[in-house]
Scaffold this motif. Structure first.
Motif, PDB file in Angstrom:
ATOM      1  N   GLN A 263      -4.795  59.176  72.555  1.00 56.79           N
ATOM      2  CA  GLN A 263      -4.516  60.034  71.397  1.00 56.79           C
ATOM      3  C   GLN A 263      -3.341  59.472  70.606  1.00 56.79           C
ATOM      4  OE1 GLN A 263      -4.147  63.701  73.696  1.00 56.79           O
ATOM      5  NE2 GLN A 263      -5.834  64.560  72.499  1.00 56.79           N
ATOM      6  N   ARG A 264      -2.327  58.995  71.297  1.00 58.82           N
ATOM      7  CA  ARG A 264      -1.152  58.440  70.628  1.00 58.82           C
ATOM      8  C   ARG A 264      -1.519  57.234  69.774  1.00 58.82           C
ATOM      9  NH1 ARG A 264       4.401  57.785  73.715  1.00 58.82           N
ATOM     10  NH2 ARG A 264       3.951  59.983  73.810  1.00 58.82           N
TER      11      ARG A 264
ATOM     12  N   THR B 208      -3.512  58.361  66.617  1.00 61.33           N
ATOM     13  CA  THR B 208      -2.592  58.911  65.625  1.00 61.33           C
ATOM     14  C   THR B 208      -1.776  57.801  64.970  1.00 61.33           C
ATOM     15  OG1 THR B 208      -2.495  61.040  66.744  1.00 61.33           O
ATOM     16  CG2 THR B 208      -0.655  60.504  65.297  1.00 61.33           C
ATOM     17  N   SER B 209      -1.306  56.850  65.764  1.00 65.15           N
ATOM     18  CA  SER B 209      -0.506  55.733  65.248  1.00 65.15           C
ATOM     19  C   SER B 209      -1.310  54.878  64.259  1.00 65.15           C
ATOM     20  CB  SER B 209      -0.015  54.875  66.412  1.00 65.15           C
ATOM     21  OG  SER B 209       0.610  53.705  65.938  1.00 65.15           O
TER      22      SER B 209
ATOM     23  N   GLU C 231      -1.779  56.982  60.996  1.00 63.39           N
ATOM     24  CA  GLU C 231      -0.555  57.072  60.204  1.00 63.39           C
ATOM     25  C   GLU C 231      -0.220  55.746  59.542  1.00 63.39           C
ATOM     26  OE1 GLU C 231       2.176  58.685  63.093  1.00 63.39           O
ATOM     27  OE2 GLU C 231       1.619  60.756  62.588  1.00 63.39           O
TER      28      GLU C 231
ATOM     29  N   VAL D  58      -5.376  64.008  62.226  1.00 58.21           N
ATOM     30  CA  VAL D  58      -4.325  63.046  62.577  1.00 58.21           C
ATOM     31  C   VAL D  58      -3.485  63.538  63.755  1.00 58.21           C
ATOM     32  CG1 VAL D  58      -2.279  61.803  61.768  1.00 58.21           C
ATOM     33  CG2 VAL D  58      -4.233  62.078  60.248  1.00 58.21           C
ATOM     34  N   LYS D  59      -3.045  64.778  63.705  1.00 58.37           N
ATOM     35  CA  LYS D  59      -2.172  65.292  64.769  1.00 58.37           C
ATOM     36  C   LYS D  59      -2.883  65.423  66.113  1.00 58.37           C
ATOM     37  CE  LYS D  59       1.338  67.765  62.087  1.00 58.37           C
ATOM     38  NZ  LYS D  59       1.653  66.632  61.318  1.00 58.37           N
ATOM     39  N   ALA D  60      -4.161  65.806  66.101  1.00 60.58           N
ATOM     40  CA  ALA D  60      -4.908  65.989  67.347  1.00 60.58           C
ATOM     41  C   ALA D  60      -5.163  64.664  68.065  1.00 60.58           C
ATOM     42  CB  ALA D  60      -6.232  66.693  67.070  1.00 60.58           C
ATOM     43  N   GLY D  61      -5.431  63.602  67.307  1.00 65.12           N
ATOM     44  CA  GLY D  61      -5.588  62.275  67.898  1.00 65.12           C
ATOM     45  C   GLY D  61      -6.873  62.031  68.662  1.00 65.12           C
TER      46      GLY D  61
ATOM     47  N   VAL E  50      -9.984  61.063  63.937  1.00 63.82           N
ATOM     48  CA  VAL E  50      -9.340  61.149  62.629  1.00 63.82           C
ATOM     49  C   VAL E  50     -10.350  60.691  61.589  1.00 63.82           C
ATOM     50  CG1 VAL E  50      -7.468  60.278  61.176  1.00 63.82           C
ATOM     51  CG2 VAL E  50      -7.053  60.718  63.603  1.00 63.82           C
TER      52      VAL E  50
END
Length: 132
Positions: free
Chosen positions: A49-50, A53-54, A57, A76-79, A82
């Motif tokens: 998930q990280r 998201t990375s 972003e 985006v936040k949930a990962g 997206v």
């Protein structure tokens, strides 16, 4: 799998930031003959998930510096999954398990894949340079 299509210059601005974040896999599919809402789907797979998201972003920020603004952004936040909608290009960034479950490549099996080997080769050589 259908024919492979060569990459067009206007697509590169969407792909470079994705390859910079060392995604697990990146696939680009030419769908302009099959749908009216976009020309290209880019499917990116992240390990966690990280990382999802990375990658998202980084793509948003990189494209914004080129004055390319998304029509829509979700997840985006949930990962997990997206969605970055840039009109002619829609980018999906998945965590591995989510990517397997939804199988967008299977859904678009009739569409031509865009050859990304020039990017893969460039970023593989950079990784090898880092090892020394």
């Amino acid at each position: 799998m259908k024919n492979s299509v060569t990459i067009k210059d206007e697509l590169k601005k969407y792909l470079v930031p994705a390859f910079e974040r060392k995604a697990k896999s990146i696939i680009a599919i030419d769908v302009k003959q099959l749908t009216s809402y976009t020309d290209t789907l880019v499917i990116i797979e992240g390990n966690s998930q990280r990382q999802v998201t990375s990658i998202a972003e980084h793509l948003i920020k990189s494209l914004k510096t080129q004055e390319i603004k998304a029509v829509g952004i979700e997840g985006v936040k949930a990962g997990e999954w997206v969605l970055l909608d840039y009109g002619e290009v829609i980018i999906h960034i998945f965590k591995s398990e989510t990517k397997s479950f939804y199988d967008l490549e299977g859904l678009w099996a009739d569409a031509s894949r865009i050859d990304l080997s020039e990017f893969e080769a460039a970023y593989e050589s950079e990784e090898n340079d880092d090892e020394f």
